[in-house]
Enzyme design. Structure first.
Site, PDB file in Angstrom:
ATOM      1  N   HIS B 403       5.093  14.457   2.391  1.00  0.00           N
ATOM      2  CA  HIS B 403       6.507  14.430   2.775  1.00  0.00           C
ATOM      3  C   HIS B 403       6.951  15.739   3.432  1.00  0.00           C
ATOM      4  O   HIS B 403       8.023  15.829   4.005  1.00  0.00           O
ATOM      5  CB  HIS B 403       7.378  14.134   1.552  1.00  0.00           C
ATOM      6  N   ASP B 407       8.644  11.976   7.175  1.00  0.00           N
ATOM      7  CA  ASP B 407       9.539  11.316   6.236  1.00  0.00           C
ATOM      8  C   ASP B 407       9.172   9.838   6.093  1.00  0.00           C
ATOM      9  O   ASP B 407       8.311   9.328   6.795  1.00  0.00           O
ATOM     10  CB  ASP B 407      10.983  11.477   6.709  1.00  0.00           C
TER      11      ASP B 407
END
Lengths: 328, 430
Positions: B403, B407
């Site tokens: 992450h 995203d």
């Protein structure tokens, strides 16, 4: 102990020193007529008369020059620059006269001059009324520099500066004037050249001074248990001569160093402290030294942009966390 | 006379263990003849004699480890005098000094590249005579910090504690196959036979035994911990209809006599798609995410005592039969331990298939510094109409991504493209 504002604390120092020694006098712009723009000279003219509390024309060159002459002539002048930024106007007097005369004349005369210079960011003062310039003057041999962070030291350092036979630049942060703090009763002097450890810890040394020291304290307050017993907080109080021993002893214990000041980071006091630590205690460092200072731009008038340029508590918190958790 | 040194097998290797010596002292060896089996964190490797002659001395006994480039044996003419003793790491270090830094002599540099360490960690290491190459750094970028050295010293102390053991006790230890770590609990000046027997009894009481960590297990543990603690993982699961995939496998099988694995078909689709989703075909680095033009696909392969991840280079320019053949080859060689160390490095994305074990979906762990890994679950046939005519084959894909690098939507888009291609591989053309 009594609670007074930072401005009142400096006023107490002035009154006590002017009462103690008739050679002490003050001059600057709007001091007698207005009591100073931050109220730091209020009532002095009534108490001591216009002979010893003198309003001057708007000429910093003349103010500093007259101060130097008065000091050489045996008086103890305290002169006010209105804003530290205006020291630029009197640069030759500061750089080539005030800082050099005692040395060049073999110490035949003392130069007990106190140059009061309100500095720092407050209420959108913009580019010419917001600077923190201590690093420029730190570079000039021959002058002492102090920068109190609280009322107690504001009084103690001002009295020490007045009694010092050398020229002392007294940087007082404009945003601190109205802040209240405890001041000891009776005679109180803060020795020049001595830092204060206000919080002990074993994992990170944070060195700061002036207003930014209060921001570091606020950051520690917010972090609470996270920094308890870990962060060692040093209020430098004097920039020149610097209390290197206190810093080194702390770094040798904690192995990590964060320096925070409001002045521009580039070439700032933090750079000097980092260099000293690198020279004398590099093998004790267990993480890179981290400096927090203003970004290298003129201070903007716009409040949001001003916050963008000048260090904020959040930045201090994340640096402390990063260093404590080995993420930097 | 020539020294035989611990070879550096691959970029990340820092030390190796002698699994067995295939030759004994006094044996004659030819150039290229295997003289020892070396176990690294990743593979087992046959060490060949660099010169011909007689194996004069074995410096590093089987089962022991040494840093890369350290002398482990000598080969020469019979009767030649072998240099006395290997130089112990501590012997080359100056005595601890209480003086200022300027008085301390620089430590002799080890042949491998210097370890990244803080000055304070270096000072402690120097004072205590620790070679930093042996210490694992846990700071940013693997930097060795003071704590790491202190931790290392503690471990060292606990193992040297075990060295204080009577010979009789050592026999019992040997018989029961106890690891040195187990004996840490036995306190006292010297561990005696009765102590060990008491310990064994106590252990037997609770019907448990300790399987010592192999070097591969240690390596896996280290990498998994690094990945799991440093990378904020997000795993996305998606069910896909897989008829297209089976269709594709059938077509590819017609082109070759070899078996086409499902993994090869998926590897083909994934490697064609990844360049369109560059953040997933990437390495997460300090200053940015390094994206690659080509896809070097890592494949998790289970081996008898653990897991290895051989890398298929330029997977995006290989056909399904080529991929199938290469995957079969590296999987086989992974199982026999004959992979070249460099075949385990340089992956840009990894696939892990647990479908054949009946797993529906799982949360694969990223292989650092990569940014993504695809887990493949089993294919399930499901009736969709009451008369049982229409059948669907579905499977679950699990994509874990870093992450920090991207995203959720980015990962979801890749998974969506992949799902479409698996349903209908023609989508690749659009």
């Amino acid at each position: 102990m009594r609670e007074v504002t930072f401005a009142e604390a400096t006023l107490e120092a002035m009154r006590e020193e002017m009462a103690r020694d008739s050679r002490v006098f003050i001059m600057g712009e709007d001091i007698a007529s207005q009591g100073g723009i931050f109220g730091q000279f209020k009532g002095l003219a009534d108490q001591f008369g216009l002979e010893r509390v003198r309003d001057t024309p708007i000429s910093e060159t003349a103010i500093v020059g007259a101060g130097i002459g008065a000091a050489l002539g045996g008086l103890i002048p305290v002169i006010d620059m209105h804003f530290a930024d205006f020291l630029g106007v009197a640069m030759d007097e500061v750089l080539n006269q005030m800082s050099k005369i005692r040395y060049m004349f073999g110490g035949q005369a003392n130069l007990p001059l106190v140059l009061r210079a309100p500095d720092g960011v407050t209420r959108s003062g913009a580019a010419q009324h917001s600077q923190s310039l201590e690093a420029i003057f730190m570079h000039i041999p021959g002058t002492k520099i102090v920068a109190p962070s609280n009322a107690e030291d504001a009084k103690g350092l001002l009295k020490a500066a007045i009694r010092d036979p050398n020229p002392v630049i007294y940087f007082e942060h404009k945003d601190l004037f109205r802040r209240k703090g405890q001041v000891p009763d009776g005679e109180h002097i803060t020795p020049i050249g001595k830092a204060r450890v206000t919080r002990e810890g074993d994992s990170l040394t944070v060195v700061s001074y002036s207003r930014m020291f209060t921001e570091v304290e606020a950051a520690c307050q917010q972090l609470g248990d996270e920094v308890e017993g870990k962060v060692e907080l040093i209020d430098l109080r004097t920039i020149v001569p610097m209390d290197v021993e206190t810093i080194l002893a702390s770094v040798r214990k904690t192995h990590r160093l964060l320096i925070v000041h409001e002045a521009v980071k580039r070439g700032g006091v933090g750079a000097e402290i980092s260099a000293v630590v690198a020279e004398k205690a590099v093998e004790y460092l267990d993480a890179p030294i981290v400096r927090i200072g203003a970004k290298p731009y003129p201070i903007p008038f716009s409040p949001p942009l001003e916050r963008e340029i000048v260090p904020q508590v959040d930045e201090i918190i994340s640096a402390i966390r990063g260093l404590l958790n080995a993420r930097i | 006379m020539k020294p035989v040194v611990m070879p550096k097998l691959g970029l990340t290797m820092t030390e190796g263990t002698i699994a067995t010596w295939l030759k004994q002292e006094g044996d004659t060896v030819a150039v290229g003849e295997a003289i020892a089996e070396i176990e690294t964190e990743k593979i087992t490797y046959s060490l060949e004699a660099p010169v011909e002659g007689t194996l004069l001395k074995i410096v590093l006994p089987a089962g022991e480890s040494a840093p890369v480039a350290e002398t482990i044996a000598w080969i020469g003419r019979p009767g030649e005098e072998v240099p006395n003793e290997k130089e112990g790491p501590a012997a080359s270090l100056p005595h601890p000094s209480e003086d200022e830094a300027s008085d301390v002599q620089p430590v002799m540099a080890s042949p491998a590249q210097p370890a990244l360490a803080t000055p304070f960690a270096k000072k402690i290491a120097r004072d205590k005579g620790v070679e930093l190459d042996r210490v694992t750094g846990t700071g940013p970028y693997g930097r060795i910090q003071a704590d790491d050295v202190v931790e290392f010293l503690k471990r060292l102390e606990s193992t040297s504690h075990v060295a204080r053991i009577t010979p009789a006790a050592a026999v019992v230890v040997e018989q029961h196959g106890l690891g040195a770590e187990n004996l840490r609990t036995l306190d006292g000046e010297r561990v005696r036979r009765a102590d060990v027997e008491g310990y064994v009894e106590q252990v037997n009481d609770v019907r448990s035994r300790v399987i010592p960590h192999s070097s591969m297990r240690q390596a896996i543990a280290k990498r998994m911990t690094e990945s799991w603690t440093a990378i904020p993982h997000v795993t996305l699961h998606r069910s896909v209809y897989a008829e297209g995939l089976f269709e594709l496998r059938k077509k590819a099988s017609e082109k070759t006599t070899k078996k086409i694995s499902m993994t090869a078909v998926i590897a083909c689709l994934v490697s064609r798609l990844l360049p369109k989703h560059p953040l997933l075909n990437a390495h997460y680095e300090r200053d940015g995410t390094r994206v690659f033009d080509d896809v070097h696909l890592g494949l998790a392969v289970a081996v008898s005592n653990g897991l290895v991840v051989p890398v298929i280079r330029h997977a995006n320019s290989k056909s399904i039969p080529e991929l199938a053949e290469e995957i079969a080859d590296v999987s086989e060689r992974a199982r026999t331990g004959s992979l070249n160390p460099d075949e385990l490095e340089g992956g840009t994305f990894t696939i892990s298939n647990l479908g054949m074990f009946g797993v529906d979906g799982f949360t694969p762990i990223i292989v650092p510094p990569q940014t993504g890994i695809l887990g493949i679950g089993r294919s399930v046939q499901s009736m969709t109409s009451s008369d049982g005519t229409a059948q669907n084959i579905s499977m679950t894909l699990s994509l874990s991504f870093d992450h920090r690098a991207m995203d959720g939507v980015y990962g979801a888009r890749f998974l969506d493209s992949l799902a479409r291609c698996i349903e209908d591989p023609m989508q690749l053309l659009f």
